[in-house]
Design an enzyme around this catalytic site. Structure first.
Site, PDB file in Angstrom:
ATOM      1  N   SER A 163      -5.742   9.144  -3.513  1.00 34.02           N
ATOM      2  CA  SER A 163      -5.283   7.753  -3.353  1.00 34.02           C
ATOM      3  C   SER A 163      -6.137   7.201  -2.449  1.00 34.02           C
ATOM      4  O   SER A 163      -7.263   7.261  -2.306  1.00 34.02           O
ATOM      5  CB  SER A 163      -3.708   7.544  -3.532  1.00 34.02           C
ATOM      6  OG  SER A 163      -3.537   6.321  -3.626  1.00 34.02           O
ATOM      7  N   THR A 164      -5.635   6.565  -1.677  1.00 34.94           N
ATOM      8  CA  THR A 164      -6.056   6.079  -0.259  1.00 34.94           C
ATOM      9  C   THR A 164      -7.021   6.862   0.516  1.00 34.94           C
ATOM     10  O   THR A 164      -6.477   7.945   0.864  1.00 34.94           O
ATOM     11  CB  THR A 164      -4.917   5.364   0.724  1.00 34.94           C
ATOM     12  OG1 THR A 164      -4.160   4.603  -0.196  1.00 34.94           O
ATOM     13  CG2 THR A 164      -5.648   4.642   1.666  1.00 34.94           C
ATOM     14  N   HIS A 190      -6.245   6.901  -7.549  1.00 36.05           N
ATOM     15  CA  HIS A 190      -5.374   5.396  -7.864  1.00 36.05           C
ATOM     16  C   HIS A 190      -6.494   4.361  -7.544  1.00 36.05           C
ATOM     17  O   HIS A 190      -6.752   4.144  -6.416  1.00 36.05           O
ATOM     18  CB  HIS A 190      -4.457   5.404  -6.877  1.00 36.05           C
ATOM     19  CG  HIS A 190      -2.990   6.456  -7.085  1.00 36.05           C
ATOM     20  ND1 HIS A 190      -2.337   6.900  -6.019  1.00 36.05           N
ATOM     21  CD2 HIS A 190      -2.879   7.034  -8.189  1.00 36.05           C
ATOM     22  CE1 HIS A 190      -1.345   7.666  -6.553  1.00 36.05           C
ATOM     23  NE2 HIS A 190      -1.854   7.796  -7.842  1.00 36.05           N
ATOM     24  N   MET A 280      -1.437   8.068  -0.076  1.00 35.47           N
ATOM     25  CA  MET A 280      -0.247   7.532   0.319  1.00 35.47           C
ATOM     26  C   MET A 280       1.046   7.632  -0.735  1.00 35.47           C
ATOM     27  O   MET A 280       0.519   7.956  -1.753  1.00 35.47           O
ATOM     28  CB  MET A 280       0.019   6.169   0.450  1.00 35.47           C
ATOM     29  CG  MET A 280       1.387   5.406   1.048  1.00 35.47           C
ATOM     30  SD  MET A 280       1.025   3.697   1.805  1.00 35.47           S
ATOM     31  CE  MET A 280       0.364   3.015   0.454  1.00 35.47           C
ATOM     32  N   ASP A 283       2.993  11.115  -5.153  1.00 28.50           N
ATOM     33  CA  ASP A 283       2.436  11.007  -6.578  1.00 28.50           C
ATOM     34  C   ASP A 283       1.680  12.611  -6.578  1.00 28.50           C
ATOM     35  O   ASP A 283       0.908  12.822  -5.906  1.00 28.50           O
ATOM     36  CB  ASP A 283       1.354  10.133  -7.259  1.00 28.50           C
ATOM     37  CG  ASP A 283       1.060  10.350  -8.615  1.00 28.50           C
ATOM     38  OD1 ASP A 283       1.632  10.784  -9.404  1.00 28.50           O
ATOM     39  OD2 ASP A 283      -0.246   9.701  -8.775  1.00 28.50           O
TER      40      ASP A 283
END
Length: 352
Positions: A163-164, A190, A280, A283
């Site tokens: 993600s991030t 993401h 973050m 998930d």
């Protein structure tokens, strides 16, 4: 309370005023400088040492990418990019993320108001202020070897969730995979639609493995990388065929790592090697739990090299990681673990 010191870099006087006015109104932020182009921004980063930089993509004299390269080389600082929603804007933003920018926000358009964008920017500035940034090492392009397409299910599946900070981490990992990797690779990052396609195209340019955004009906192939498209959950049929759907968001996101991993377990069982990179939230944790229950294995990125140690932390704290490794060691460990059948691989937790 210590305030987050922000430098705003944008060639638009309207955007400089609007962004700085909104950030300054936050109790936990102060704008320490305004720069009208990339060259001025690089100079002000050196002089002011802000906690976070907001950086426009298109600027005169030195554009956002050029400024980002210099910032990350001279004074690595958390950067949030301001991007357009165009295809060209998405491609440039993805390149910025692979170079080390923490995150991005899209500029106001037909589907987003100024108020929405500024609210998102504030949250991402707060996140960036807590992020760990590092200079990305240049990748050496490995020799590409195209394997013929096959209807046969690959022997192994490497399933990566991020993600991030993910685009930069994916660049580091995927570009280190050899052309003869004995696995199909599936990535769930993401990101919004358009941006995932640009990310796949960028990884394809840099890596020895052909890489593309997954489409309905694609088949997993040994030595190929598929990236889940933004806005869709990705699942697999028993024959390894990609299925896309717009089901409800899971863990607040779509695509969700958990959805893809749980689906893949029913196809590959113990032949899955899960890799959880920076991001973050949590998930991927439940998906890794399913992978481990089926006899598969898992690698988590360590805290020191994560932009945001959220997703990997959730896996590590649940006791699900076989290895906890710095980013630069992950690709080599994937190759090593694939050379050993899951039943013979000893689950040794490691930090480095």
């Amino acid at each position: 309370m210590k305030k987050i010191r922000v430098l705003v870099v944008d060639d638009s006087a309207f955007m400089r005023y609007t962004v700085s006015h909104h950030l300054s109104a936050q109790e936990d932020m102060e704008v320490v400088g305004l720069a009208s182009d990339g060259l001025e921004g690089v100079t002000m980063v050196e002089a002011l040492r802000p906690d976070v930089v907001t950086l426009d993509v298109e600027m005169p004299r030195l554009d956002g990418l050029g400024a980002l390269r210099q910032i990350m080389d001279k004074n690595p600082t958390p950067v949030v990019m301001m991007s357009s929603l165009t295809k060209e804007g998405a491609a440039v933003t993805v390149e910025a993320l692979t170079l080390g920018a923490v995150d991005f926000v899209t500029k106001p358009g037909q589907s987003t108001s100024v108020h929405q964008v500024l609210g998102e920017l504030c949250e991402k500035v707060r996140l960036a202020a807590r992020a760990r940034v590092r200079t990305m090492q240049p990748s050496s392009l490995l020799q590409r070897r195209l394997a013929p397409a096959s209807d046969r299910l690959p022997d192994n599946l490497v399933l990566i969730g991020s993600s991030t900070g993910g685009p930069g981490a994916l660049r580091e990992v995927v570009t280190r995979f050899p052309a003869d990797l004995n696995a199909a690779v599936l990535i769930v990052q993401h990101m919004p639609p358009n941006f995932t396609r640009s990310l796949a195209e960028r990884l394809d340019e840099l890596s020895a493995l052909p890489t593309k955004e997954a489409e309905q009906g694609d088949r997993l192939q040994t030595g190929q990388v598929l990236l889940a498209p933004g806005g869709y959950h990705l699942t697999l049929t028993r024959s390894g065929e990609v299925q896309l759907n717009k089901g409800p968001a899971v863990n607040g996101v779509r695509p969700a790592v958990d959805v893809t991993m749980m689906s893949a377990v029913g196809v590959f069982g113990s032949r899955i090697l899960a890799v959880i990179l920076t991001g973050m939230g949590h998930d991927g944790r439940d998906g890794v739990r399913a992978v481990k229950a089926a006899g598969g294995r898992a690698i988590a990125q360590d805290e020191a090299t994560c932009i945001v140690y959220g997703m990997p932390r959730s896996v590590v704290e649940a006791g699900l990681a076989d290895k906890v490794l710095p980013l630069e060691a992950i690709a080599g460990e994937v190759v090593s673990m694939l050379s050993q059948p899951a039943s013979k691989q000893q689950p040794v937790r490691q930090t480095a």
